[in-house]
Design a protein around this motif. Structure first.
Motif, PDB file in Angstrom:
ATOM      1  N   ARG A   1       0.817  -1.209   0.000  1.00 22.78           N
ATOM      2  CA  ARG A   1       0.000   0.000   0.000  1.00 22.78           C
ATOM      3  C   ARG A   1       0.856   1.267   0.000  1.00 22.78           C
ATOM      4  N   ASP A   2       2.142   1.159   0.344  1.00 26.22           N
ATOM      5  CA  ASP A   2       3.010   2.332   0.336  1.00 26.22           C
ATOM      6  C   ASP A   2       3.308   2.827  -1.082  1.00 26.22           C
ATOM      7  N   TYR A   3       2.892   2.072  -2.089  1.00 27.17           N
ATOM      8  CA  TYR A   3       3.063   2.513  -3.483  1.00 27.17           C
ATOM      9  C   TYR A   3       2.446   3.888  -3.706  1.00 27.17           C
ATOM     10  N   PHE A   4       1.267   4.106  -3.153  1.00 29.49           N
ATOM     11  CA  PHE A   4       0.577   5.383  -3.354  1.00 29.49           C
ATOM     12  C   PHE A   4       1.357   6.532  -2.727  1.00 29.49           C
ATOM     13  N   ASP A   5       1.915   6.293  -1.544  1.00 27.78           N
ATOM     14  CA  ASP A   5       2.697   7.337  -0.878  1.00 27.78           C
ATOM     15  C   ASP A   5       3.996   7.619  -1.620  1.00 27.78           C
ATOM     16  N   LYS A   6       4.558   6.594  -2.257  1.00 27.68           N
ATOM     17  CA  LYS A   6       5.773   6.820  -3.038  1.00 27.68           C
ATOM     18  C   LYS A   6       5.485   7.743  -4.213  1.00 27.68           C
ATOM     19  N   LEU A   7       4.348   7.548  -4.853  1.00 23.73           N
ATOM     20  CA  LEU A   7       3.948   8.453  -5.932  1.00 23.73           C
ATOM     21  C   LEU A   7       3.715   9.869  -5.410  1.00 23.73           C
ATOM     22  N   ARG A   8       3.122   9.961  -4.239  1.00 23.88           N
ATOM     23  CA  ARG A   8       2.871  11.278  -3.637  1.00 23.88           C
ATOM     24  C   ARG A   8       4.183  11.986  -3.316  1.00 23.88           C
ATOM     25  N   ALA A   9       5.183  11.211  -2.874  1.00 25.82           N
ATOM     26  CA  ALA A   9       6.477  11.794  -2.553  1.00 25.82           C
ATOM     27  C   ALA A   9       7.153  12.388  -3.788  1.00 25.82           C
ATOM     28  N   ILE A  10       6.854  11.856  -4.955  1.00 30.80           N
ATOM     29  CA  ILE A  10       7.391  12.395  -6.211  1.00 30.80           C
ATOM     30  C   ILE A  10       6.747  13.732  -6.539  1.00 30.80           C
ATOM     31  N   GLY A  11       5.517  13.937  -6.072  1.00 31.45           N
ATOM     32  CA  GLY A  11       4.796  15.175  -6.345  1.00 31.45           C
ATOM     33  C   GLY A  11       3.389  14.976  -6.875  1.00 31.45           C
ATOM     34  N   PHE A  12       3.042  13.736  -7.230  1.00 27.78           N
ATOM     35  CA  PHE A  12       1.711  13.456  -7.761  1.00 27.78           C
ATOM     36  C   PHE A  12       0.643  13.571  -6.674  1.00 27.78           C
ATOM     37  N   LYS A  13      -0.515  14.020  -7.060  1.00 33.07           N
ATOM     38  CA  LYS A  13      -1.713  13.836  -6.266  1.00 33.07           C
ATOM     39  C   LYS A  13      -2.303  12.489  -6.672  1.00 33.07           C
ATOM     40  N   VAL A  14      -2.591  11.646  -5.712  1.00 31.42           N
ATOM     41  CA  VAL A  14      -2.980  10.270  -6.014  1.00 31.42           C
ATOM     42  C   VAL A  14      -4.370   9.983  -5.461  1.00 31.42           C
ATOM     43  N   GLU A  15      -5.218   9.468  -6.326  1.00 28.36           N
ATOM     44  CA  GLU A  15      -6.536   8.987  -5.914  1.00 28.36           C
ATOM     45  C   GLU A  15      -6.534   7.466  -6.020  1.00 28.36           C
ATOM     46  N   GLU A  16      -6.844   6.807  -4.928  1.00 31.77           N
ATOM     47  CA  GLU A  16      -6.894   5.343  -4.888  1.00 31.77           C
ATOM     48  C   GLU A  16      -8.318   4.913  -5.208  1.00 31.77           C
ATOM     49  N   VAL A  17      -8.569   4.624  -6.465  1.00 29.75           N
ATOM     50  CA  VAL A  17      -9.931   4.397  -6.950  1.00 29.75           C
ATOM     51  C   VAL A  17     -10.290   2.915  -6.903  1.00 29.75           C
ATOM     52  N   ASN A  18     -11.257   2.577  -6.078  1.00 27.56           N
ATOM     53  CA  ASN A  18     -11.825   1.225  -6.076  1.00 27.56           C
ATOM     54  C   ASN A  18     -13.074   1.262  -6.952  1.00 27.56           C
ATOM     55  N   TYR A  19     -12.846   1.162  -8.250  1.00 23.49           N
ATOM     56  CA  TYR A  19     -13.971   1.355  -9.179  1.00 23.49           C
ATOM     57  C   TYR A  19     -14.982   0.220  -9.117  1.00 23.49           C
ATOM     58  N   THR A  20     -14.546  -0.960  -8.719  1.00 27.65           N
ATOM     59  CA  THR A  20     -15.505  -2.064  -8.629  1.00 27.65           C
ATOM     60  C   THR A  20     -16.546  -1.817  -7.546  1.00 27.65           C
ATOM     61  N   ALA A  21     -16.248  -0.911  -6.597  1.00 30.66           N
ATOM     62  CA  ALA A  21     -17.228  -0.581  -5.554  1.00 30.66           C
ATOM     63  C   ALA A  21     -18.433   0.144  -6.139  1.00 30.66           C
ATOM     64  N   GLN A  22     -18.272   0.715  -7.334  1.00 32.98           N
ATOM     65  CA  GLN A  22     -19.380   1.408  -7.992  1.00 32.98           C
ATOM     66  C   GLN A  22     -20.183   0.479  -8.903  1.00 32.98           C
ATOM     67  N   LEU A  23     -19.744  -0.757  -9.019  1.00 37.00           N
ATOM     68  CA  LEU A  23     -20.396  -1.716  -9.897  1.00 37.00           C
ATOM     69  C   LEU A  23     -21.138  -2.759  -9.075  1.00 37.00           C
TER      70      LEU A  23
ATOM     71  N   ILE B   1      -7.352   1.244  -8.726  1.00 37.27           N
ATOM     72  CA  ILE B   1      -6.776   1.953  -9.867  1.00 37.27           C
ATOM     73  C   ILE B   1      -6.052   3.187  -9.334  1.00 37.27           C
ATOM     74  N   PRO B   2      -4.730   3.275  -9.496  1.00 35.87           N
ATOM     75  CA  PRO B   2      -4.014   4.470  -9.058  1.00 35.87           C
ATOM     76  C   PRO B   2      -4.144   5.573 -10.105  1.00 35.87           C
ATOM     77  N   VAL B   3      -4.944   6.574  -9.810  1.00 35.14           N
ATOM     78  CA  VAL B   3      -5.138   7.719 -10.716  1.00 35.14           C
ATOM     79  C   VAL B   3      -4.301   8.869 -10.180  1.00 35.14           C
ATOM     80  N   VAL B   4      -3.353   9.324 -10.978  1.00 29.42           N
ATOM     81  CA  VAL B   4      -2.420  10.372 -10.530  1.00 29.42           C
ATOM     82  C   VAL B   4      -2.684  11.664 -11.291  1.00 29.42           C
ATOM     83  N   ARG B   5      -2.385  12.770 -10.616  1.00 31.12           N
ATOM     84  CA  ARG B   5      -2.522  14.108 -11.236  1.00 31.12           C
ATOM     85  C   ARG B   5      -1.328  14.956 -10.853  1.00 31.12           C
ATOM     86  N   LYS B   6      -0.980  15.871 -11.769  1.00 24.88           N
ATOM     87  CA  LYS B   6       0.137  16.784 -11.523  1.00 24.88           C
ATOM     88  C   LYS B   6      -0.405  18.188 -11.273  1.00 24.88           C
TER      89      LYS B   6
END
Length: 254
Positions: A211-233, A249-254
């Motif tokens: 789960r630290d994958y998301f924080d590693k992306l955040r440390a680079i500068g990305f804003k990260v949304e951890e999307v559990n899209y199957t929860a909407q299905l 689904i890791p959705v990242v934004r700059k």
């Protein structure tokens, strides 16, 4: 007929099987057609999907028509239903382009679509993800799915992804992930291919992301949304499309 397919699926090595499947795909579609399961990428229905996996196989997951897996179909549904990917003019960079998407994305007239990979013969630009030949702030969208687990210096790769993404740009960086693991596991001392496949899922994977994958992306500068899209299905849709319930689904934004 199903037992015959299963026999050959179990007999042949996975890479060879995938290559052969492109040649015999019309035959697979014909014999497995039905209404129980649907591949959302092309809308075709089947009475069963095919098994897939290195070593331990996952049953009923490989689409006979697009050869997509669970992650590909989830990715497609999210792109189609939740993003502007199919409507707005976007400059897109796609790493290691998947066969089930390549021709479809190239046909989209709203996209300036470039593919890249270090080894793939079907990529437009041969490039090392850690040393990209693109200008900074170049791309509206970056797709980088099931790539980073192969890269020894994934921090450098993430920095390059951040560099070439436009401000306000976004991307999807899927990886095989153990959501029950807090910390990513790596061990370069394990060199035997069989042992690496057993521990990491494939012999050429260099880590198991936690789960630290998301924080590693955040440390680079990305804003990260951890999307559990199957929860909407619905459970019915998850089964019909043969998705992995709870996959993030890791959705990242700059």
């Amino acid at each position: 007929m199903k037992s015959v397919f299963k026999f050959f699926l179990n007999l042949l090595p996975r890479p060879l099987l995938i290559r052969l499947s492109y040649l015999i795909r019309p035959l697979l579609e014909f014999f497995l057609r039905g209404k129980k399961y649907t591949d959302p990428i092309d809308g075709k229905g089947f009475r069963t999907f095919l098994p897939y996996g290195y070593g331990k196989q996952r049953p009923n997951v490989l689409s006979p028509s697009t050869l997509s897996l669970e992650r590909h179909r989830l990715f497609w549904l999210y792109l189609k239903n939740e993003t502007n990917f199919f409507s707005d003019h976007l400059k897109v960079l796609h790493f290691a382009p998947e066969q089930c998407f390549l021709k479809r994305f190239r046909k989209l007239k709203n996209l300036e679509y470039t593919t890249t990979d270090l080894l793939s013969p079907i990529a437009d630009v041969k490039a090392d993800i850690c040393h990209l030949p693109f200008e900074e702030n170049s791309y509206d969208v970056i797709l980088c799915n099931h790539v980073l687990e192969h890269i020894p210096d994934d921090t450098k790769a993430m920095q390059e992804l951040y560099r070439v993404m436009k401000p306000s740009g976004w991307g999807i960086f899927q990886i095989p992930q153990d959501l029950n693991r807090d910390i990513t596991f790596e061990d370069d001392s394990i060199t035997d291919k069989v042992e690496r496949a057993k521990i990491f899922g494939q012999y050429d994977h260099v880590r198991i992301y936690g789960r630290d994958y998301f924080d590693k992306l955040r440390a680079i500068g990305f804003k990260v949304e951890e999307v559990n899209y199957t929860a909407q299905l619905s459970d019915e849709d998850i089964d019909t499309y043969r998705l992995a319930k709870g996959e993030i689904i890791p959705v990242v934004r700059k």
